[in-house]
Design a protein around this motif. Structure first.
Motif, PDB file in Angstrom:
ATOM      1  N   SER A  89      16.970 -19.213 -92.044  1.00 21.47           N
ATOM      2  CA  SER A  89      15.931 -18.246 -91.838  1.00 21.47           C
ATOM      3  C   SER A  89      16.960 -17.080 -91.645  1.00 21.47           C
ATOM      4  O   SER A  89      16.438 -15.923 -91.814  1.00 21.47           O
ATOM      5  N   HIS A  90      17.964 -16.898 -91.255  1.00 19.39           N
ATOM      6  CA  HIS A  90      18.889 -15.714 -90.840  1.00 19.39           C
ATOM      7  C   HIS A  90      20.335 -15.513 -90.996  1.00 19.39           C
ATOM      8  O   HIS A  90      20.886 -16.401 -90.321  1.00 19.39           O
ATOM      9  N   LEU A  91      20.833 -14.777 -91.994  1.00 23.20           N
ATOM     10  CA  LEU A  91      22.099 -15.195 -92.116  1.00 23.20           C
ATOM     11  C   LEU A  91      22.790 -13.454 -91.590  1.00 23.20           C
ATOM     12  O   LEU A  91      22.313 -12.664 -91.711  1.00 23.20           O
ATOM     13  N   ILE A  92      23.993 -13.992 -90.831  1.00 24.79           N
ATOM     14  CA  ILE A  92      24.807 -12.628 -90.691  1.00 24.79           C
ATOM     15  C   ILE A  92      26.027 -12.646 -91.428  1.00 24.79           C
ATOM     16  O   ILE A  92      26.853 -13.893 -91.625  1.00 24.79           O
ATOM     17  N   ASP A  93      26.674 -11.532 -92.043  1.00 25.07           N
ATOM     18  CA  ASP A  93      27.716 -11.541 -92.731  1.00 25.07           C
ATOM     19  C   ASP A  93      28.700 -10.501 -91.911  1.00 25.07           C
ATOM     20  O   ASP A  93      28.756  -9.572 -91.358  1.00 25.07           O
ATOM     21  N   VAL A  94      29.631 -11.454 -91.344  1.00 22.71           N
ATOM     22  CA  VAL A  94      30.513 -10.754 -90.255  1.00 22.71           C
ATOM     23  C   VAL A  94      31.648 -10.146 -91.192  1.00 22.71           C
ATOM     24  O   VAL A  94      32.427 -10.969 -91.858  1.00 22.71           O
ATOM     25  N   GLY A  95      32.037  -8.934 -90.863  1.00 22.14           N
ATOM     26  CA  GLY A  95      32.965  -8.101 -91.725  1.00 22.14           C
ATOM     27  C   GLY A  95      32.406  -7.671 -92.878  1.00 22.14           C
ATOM     28  O   GLY A  95      33.174  -7.993 -93.722  1.00 22.14           O
ATOM     29  N   GLY A  96      31.046  -7.578 -92.888  1.00 24.31           N
ATOM     30  CA  GLY A  96      30.264  -7.408 -94.359  1.00 24.31           C
ATOM     31  C   GLY A  96      30.682  -6.205 -95.215  1.00 24.31           C
ATOM     32  O   GLY A  96      29.779  -6.220 -96.231  1.00 24.31           O
ATOM     33  N   SER A  97      31.668  -5.422 -94.859  1.00 27.59           N
ATOM     34  CA  SER A  97      31.960  -4.434 -95.610  1.00 27.59           C
ATOM     35  C   SER A  97      30.980  -3.474 -95.986  1.00 27.59           C
ATOM     36  O   SER A  97      29.905  -3.134 -95.018  1.00 27.59           O
ATOM     37  N   ASN A  98      30.645  -3.187 -97.238  1.00 25.57           N
ATOM     38  CA  ASN A  98      29.900  -1.927 -97.296  1.00 25.57           C
ATOM     39  C   ASN A  98      28.315  -2.631 -97.681  1.00 25.57           C
ATOM     40  O   ASN A  98      27.338  -2.152 -98.358  1.00 25.57           O
ATOM     41  N   GLN A 111      13.081 -14.444 -98.395  1.00 25.62           N
ATOM     42  CA  GLN A 111      12.614 -14.937 -97.132  1.00 25.62           C
ATOM     43  C   GLN A 111      13.812 -14.621 -95.970  1.00 25.62           C
ATOM     44  O   GLN A 111      13.491 -14.613 -94.905  1.00 25.62           O
ATOM     45  N   LEU A 112      14.824 -14.539 -96.368  1.00 27.65           N
ATOM     46  CA  LEU A 112      15.966 -14.560 -95.524  1.00 27.65           C
ATOM     47  C   LEU A 112      16.243 -13.280 -94.663  1.00 27.65           C
ATOM     48  O   LEU A 112      16.021 -12.189 -95.462  1.00 27.65           O
ATOM     49  N   LYS A 113      16.252 -13.270 -93.570  1.00 24.93           N
ATOM     50  CA  LYS A 113      16.379 -12.305 -92.643  1.00 24.93           C
ATOM     51  C   LYS A 113      18.065 -12.215 -92.684  1.00 24.93           C
ATOM     52  O   LYS A 113      18.684 -12.936 -92.706  1.00 24.93           O
ATOM     53  N   LEU A 114      18.536 -10.649 -92.731  1.00 26.93           N
ATOM     54  CA  LEU A 114      19.749 -10.556 -92.890  1.00 26.93           C
ATOM     55  C   LEU A 114      20.576  -9.475 -91.927  1.00 26.93           C
ATOM     56  O   LEU A 114      19.889  -8.511 -91.417  1.00 26.93           O
ATOM     57  N   THR A 115      21.831  -9.810 -91.531  1.00 26.23           N
ATOM     58  CA  THR A 115      22.402  -9.024 -90.522  1.00 26.23           C
ATOM     59  C   THR A 115      23.850  -8.664 -91.182  1.00 26.23           C
ATOM     60  O   THR A 115      24.474  -9.781 -91.483  1.00 26.23           O
ATOM     61  N   LEU A 116      24.259  -7.626 -91.160  1.00 30.47           N
ATOM     62  CA  LEU A 116      25.417  -7.152 -91.572  1.00 30.47           C
ATOM     63  C   LEU A 116      26.357  -6.563 -90.252  1.00 30.47           C
ATOM     64  O   LEU A 116      25.698  -5.811 -89.385  1.00 30.47           O
ATOM     65  N   PHE A 117      27.492  -7.380 -89.889  1.00 27.28           N
ATOM     66  CA  PHE A 117      28.324  -6.848 -88.915  1.00 27.28           C
ATOM     67  C   PHE A 117      29.829  -6.396 -89.244  1.00 27.28           C
ATOM     68  O   PHE A 117      30.572  -7.078 -89.797  1.00 27.28           O
ATOM     69  N   ASP A 118      29.912  -5.112 -89.078  1.00 30.00           N
ATOM     70  CA  ASP A 118      31.504  -4.611 -89.254  1.00 30.00           C
ATOM     71  C   ASP A 118      31.777  -3.423 -88.500  1.00 30.00           C
ATOM     72  O   ASP A 118      30.826  -3.100 -87.563  1.00 30.00           O
ATOM     73  N   LEU A 119      32.985  -3.055 -88.362  1.00 31.44           N
ATOM     74  CA  LEU A 119      33.492  -1.753 -87.423  1.00 31.44           C
ATOM     75  C   LEU A 119      32.347  -0.789 -87.771  1.00 31.44           C
ATOM     76  O   LEU A 119      31.957  -0.504 -88.883  1.00 31.44           O
ATOM     77  N   PRO A 120      32.145   0.245 -86.702  1.00 33.25           N
ATOM     78  CA  PRO A 120      31.236   1.412 -86.792  1.00 33.25           C
ATOM     79  C   PRO A 120      31.386   2.138 -88.042  1.00 33.25           C
ATOM     80  O   PRO A 120      30.350   2.406 -88.705  1.00 33.25           O
ATOM     81  N   ALA A 121      32.663   2.389 -88.603  1.00 34.90           N
ATOM     82  CA  ALA A 121      32.896   3.258 -89.442  1.00 34.90           C
ATOM     83  C   ALA A 121      32.547   2.483 -90.977  1.00 34.90           C
ATOM     84  O   ALA A 121      31.624   3.263 -91.962  1.00 34.90           O
ATOM     85  N   VAL A 122      32.507   1.448 -90.953  1.00 36.89           N
ATOM     86  CA  VAL A 122      32.272   0.623 -92.131  1.00 36.89           C
ATOM     87  C   VAL A 122      30.707   0.377 -92.044  1.00 36.89           C
ATOM     88  O   VAL A 122      29.935   0.414 -93.180  1.00 36.89           O
ATOM     89  N   ALA A 123      30.138   0.116 -90.812  1.00 35.83           N
ATOM     90  CA  ALA A 123      28.645  -0.187 -90.904  1.00 35.83           C
ATOM     91  C   ALA A 123      27.887   0.996 -91.305  1.00 35.83           C
ATOM     92  O   ALA A 123      26.911   0.992 -91.994  1.00 35.83           O
ATOM     93  N   HIS A 124      28.499   2.257 -91.029  1.00 34.37           N
ATOM     94  CA  HIS A 124      27.784   3.696 -91.727  1.00 34.37           C
ATOM     95  C   HIS A 124      27.722   3.353 -93.065  1.00 34.37           C
ATOM     96  O   HIS A 124      26.789   3.895 -93.694  1.00 34.37           O
ATOM     97  N   ASP A 156      21.287 -18.292 -88.114  1.00 37.86           N
ATOM     98  CA  ASP A 156      21.435 -19.828 -88.112  1.00 37.86           C
ATOM     99  C   ASP A 156      22.403 -20.035 -89.205  1.00 37.86           C
ATOM    100  O   ASP A 156      22.664 -21.272 -89.239  1.00 37.86           O
ATOM    101  N   VAL A 157      22.952 -19.149 -89.756  1.00 37.19           N
ATOM    102  CA  VAL A 157      24.174 -19.440 -90.509  1.00 37.19           C
ATOM    103  C   VAL A 157      25.137 -17.818 -90.753  1.00 37.19           C
ATOM    104  O   VAL A 157      24.586 -16.871 -90.519  1.00 37.19           O
ATOM    105  N   ALA A 158      26.479 -18.368 -90.801  1.00 39.65           N
ATOM    106  CA  ALA A 158      27.269 -16.978 -90.902  1.00 39.65           C
ATOM    107  C   ALA A 158      28.438 -17.013 -92.102  1.00 39.65           C
ATOM    108  O   ALA A 158      28.274 -18.111 -92.260  1.00 39.65           O
ATOM    109  N   THR A 159      28.563 -15.753 -92.659  1.00 45.74           N
ATOM    110  CA  THR A 159      29.642 -15.786 -93.649  1.00 45.74           C
ATOM    111  C   THR A 159      30.824 -14.954 -93.256  1.00 45.74           C
ATOM    112  O   THR A 159      30.526 -14.056 -92.512  1.00 45.74           O
ATOM    113  N   LEU A 160      31.846 -15.222 -93.818  1.00 48.25           N
ATOM    114  CA  LEU A 160      33.043 -14.486 -93.603  1.00 48.25           C
ATOM    115  C   LEU A 160      33.725 -14.125 -95.001  1.00 48.25           C
ATOM    116  O   LEU A 160      34.491 -14.836 -95.333  1.00 48.25           O
TER     117      LEU A 160
END
Length: 189
Positions: A89-98, A111-124, A156-160
């Protein structure tokens, strides 16, 4: 003889920065002994060996982010073909770049909820790209360092995608530990 190169146009982006590596290797013994404090590749990768990677300026992060994104389309296609994220239901991409991978996952799984997590400058950079792709309503972009900050909760699932093989063992242990702390993260591959 050039089929591997011609068949992977993104590889040219990697070749463009090889001069930095070759310059770093011009006198390899001090480099390998650890006597060289600053290398050309560290300058290109602005958050390498930075005590506060979340404070790296966006302009410094942009070139490296573009390089990593250049190869992610091919990698994204392979990952999405190999694993069914639709069971989550929800994927987080850690260090997800652009956001290249998360955008591909969004296109494949409505249907997938998505979150990208990266350094603030990259997140921008990711926010801008995902907004331009019309995905800002589906993707939450969070800025922080997986080495020092908590990951957003809920996935409920993470990618690197390009993290584990680009970092040293203590950094990989830190990010894996952070993922393991997520309350509902699925432990399946």
């Amino acid at each position: 003889h050039g089929a591997a190169l011609a068949g992977n146009p993104w590889i040219a982006k990697f070749i463009e920065h090889h001069h930095l590596l070759y310059r770093d290797l011009s006198d390899p013994l001090p480099l390998l002994r650890g006597d060289v404090k600053e290398t050309g590749l560290q300058g290109f990768w602005g958050y390498a060996k930075n005590d506060a990677p979340d404070s790296v300026a966006q302009s410094n992060a942009a070139a490296y982010t573009a390089l990593m994104a250049a190869s992610q389309e091919a990698v994204a296609a392979e990952i999405l073909a190999a694993y069914d994220f639709g069971q989550h239901s929800h994927l987080i991409d850690v260090g997800g770049s652009n956001g290249t991978f998360i955008a591909a996952a969004a296109r494949k799984h409505d249907q997938l909820k998505l979150t990208l997590f990266d350094l603030p400058a990259v997140a921008h950079i990711a926010r801008e790209k995902l907004s331009a792709a019309g995905l800002s309503h589906r993707v939450t972009v969070a800025g922080g360092s997986f080495l020092t900050d908590s990951l957003p909760e809920g996935p409920d699932v993470a990618t690197l995608i390009r993290i584990a093989h680009d970092h040293d063992d203590p950094s990989v242990l830190a990010v894996m530990t952070a993922i393991g702390r997520l309350p509902s993260t699925d432990s399946r591959p």
